[in-house]
Design a protein around this motif. Structure first.
Motif: not given
Length: 56
Positions: A23-34, A36-45
């Motif tokens: 569960i910890a590994g999955t949660a870390v993977s989801i946190a990293k994905l979210i 980097f998506v937030a960073i990408a959306l910020f850069m596009v904005s």
């Protein structure tokens, strides 16, 4: 979005402390994905803001 990433990071830390490695590994993977998506959306904005030439 950053609050979601932070929430998943906290879930991962709690799960790791309690011994739930999968569960910890999955949660870390989801946190990293979210994160980097937030960073990408910020850069596009930011780029779209500069291209359109709007002033603050």
């Amino acid at each position: 979005m950053f609050s979601w990433a932070l929430m998943f990071l906290v879930v991962a830390l709690v799960a790791a402390v309690l011994g739930f490695g999968g569960i910890a590994g999955t949660a870390v993977s989801i946190a990293k994905l979210i994160f980097f998506v937030a960073i990408a959306l910020f850069m596009v904005s930011a780029i779209m803001h500069v291209v359109r030439g709007r002033s603050a």
